[in-house]
Scaffold this active site. Structure first.
Site, short mmCIF file in Angstrom:
data_model
loop_
_atom_site.label_atom_id
_atom_site.label_comp_id
_atom_site.label_asym_id
_atom_site.label_seq_id
_atom_site.Cartn_x
_atom_site.Cartn_y
_atom_site.Cartn_z
N LYS A 11 0.90 -1.41 0.00
CA LYS A 11 -0.10 0.02 0.07
C LYS A 11 0.80 1.32 -0.18
O LYS A 11 1.97 1.03 0.27
CB LYS A 11 -0.90 0.04 1.21
CG LYS A 11 -2.07 -1.33 1.03
CD LYS A 11 -3.17 -1.03 2.18
CE LYS A 11 -4.17 -2.02 2.35
NZ LYS A 11 -5.15 -1.95 3.19
N TYR A 51 -12.45 -2.15 -4.09
CA TYR A 51 -13.12 -2.23 -2.51
C TYR A 51 -14.70 -2.23 -2.73
O TYR A 51 -15.07 -1.85 -1.64
CB TYR A 51 -12.30 -1.25 -1.93
CG TYR A 51 -10.90 -1.60 -1.29
CD1 TYR A 51 -10.81 -2.67 -0.42
CD2 TYR A 51 -9.95 -0.74 -1.75
CE1 TYR A 51 -9.41 -2.97 -0.14
CE2 TYR A 51 -8.78 -0.98 -1.27
CZ TYR A 51 -8.30 -2.12 -0.37
OH TYR A 51 -7.33 -2.59 0.17
N ASN A 114 -2.21 0.14 6.50
CA ASN A 114 -1.86 -1.12 7.10
C ASN A 114 -0.58 -1.93 6.36
O ASN A 114 -0.67 -2.90 6.45
CB ASN A 114 -2.80 -1.70 7.85
CG ASN A 114 -3.79 -2.40 6.73
OD1 ASN A 114 -3.56 -1.81 5.48
ND2 ASN A 114 -4.67 -3.19 6.98
N HIS A 117 -2.30 -5.32 1.66
CA HIS A 117 -3.68 -6.23 1.44
C HIS A 117 -3.31 -7.70 0.93
O HIS A 117 -2.43 -7.76 0.05
CB HIS A 117 -4.39 -5.35 0.25
CG HIS A 117 -5.49 -6.25 -0.02
ND1 HIS A 117 -6.80 -6.30 0.68
CD2 HIS A 117 -5.71 -6.95 -1.17
CE1 HIS A 117 -7.57 -7.03 -0.13
NE2 HIS A 117 -7.16 -7.65 -1.20
N GLU A 128 -9.54 -10.84 -7.80
CA GLU A 128 -8.48 -9.75 -7.49
C GLU A 128 -7.16 -9.94 -8.44
O GLU A 128 -6.53 -8.94 -9.02
CB GLU A 128 -8.10 -9.77 -5.99
CG GLU A 128 -9.18 -9.32 -5.11
CD GLU A 128 -8.94 -8.95 -3.78
OE1 GLU A 128 -9.78 -8.72 -2.85
OE2 GLU A 128 -7.60 -9.41 -3.39
#
Ligand code: CMP
Length: 140
Positions: A11, A51, A114, A117, A128
């Protein structure tokens, strides 16, 4: 156990701090192989679509803004039990709850930032992976 593929995203908080290699090393140490990888800047539309399952959640707009705030590295990881193994190496979604030695515990800044993913099930992994790598020949 079977050889699986899963989708991983490093990320923007992690690319900003130049942690791509450190995170990839965690995957490789766990026996996962990076079999496809692409650094890119998500568009708002891509973030919203990726998302979409979270579109009703209060954090959705912030999450999409964060995911478009800098480059991400999208990757396909391959290995025995790759989906569960990747999630184990990442740790809990909230870095504050993640076990010692996990990516999110060691590198994550917040539940939003965080650092990584990972797909949560075989069906989502297939979707995905196709989202980012459709039509690309992935060599395992
Ligand atoms: P990720 O695995 O990318 O899937 C959805 C993301 O939403 C999740 O990691 C978190 O980074 C982010 N997120 C932001 N706020 C929350 C929250 N309150 N609860 C769960 N996930 C959140």
């Amino acid at each position: 156990m079977a050889v699986e593929r899963t989708l991983s995203i490093i990320k923007p908080d992690a690319t900003r701090r130049n942690l791509t290699g450190a995170i990839v090393a965690r995957f490789e140490e766990a026996g996962l192989r990076v079999v496809a990888q692409r650094r890119m800047r998500l568009t708002p539309e891509q973030a919203q679509q990726f998302y979409a399952v979270h579109s009703e959640r209060a954090f959705f707009d912030d999450l999409c803004a964060f995911m478009t705030s800098g480059p991400v590295v999208v990757q396909v990881l391959e290995g025995e039990d790759a989906i569960a193994k990747n999630r184990e190496v990442m740790g809990a979604t909230n870095p504050a709850n993640a076990d010692e030695g996990t990516i999110r515990r060691d590198f994550g800044e917040s539940v939003e930032a965080n650092s990584a993913h990972g797909s949560d099930a075989p069906e989502t992994a297939a979707e995905e992976i196709a989202f980012f790598f459709r039509g690309i020949d992935i060599v395992g």
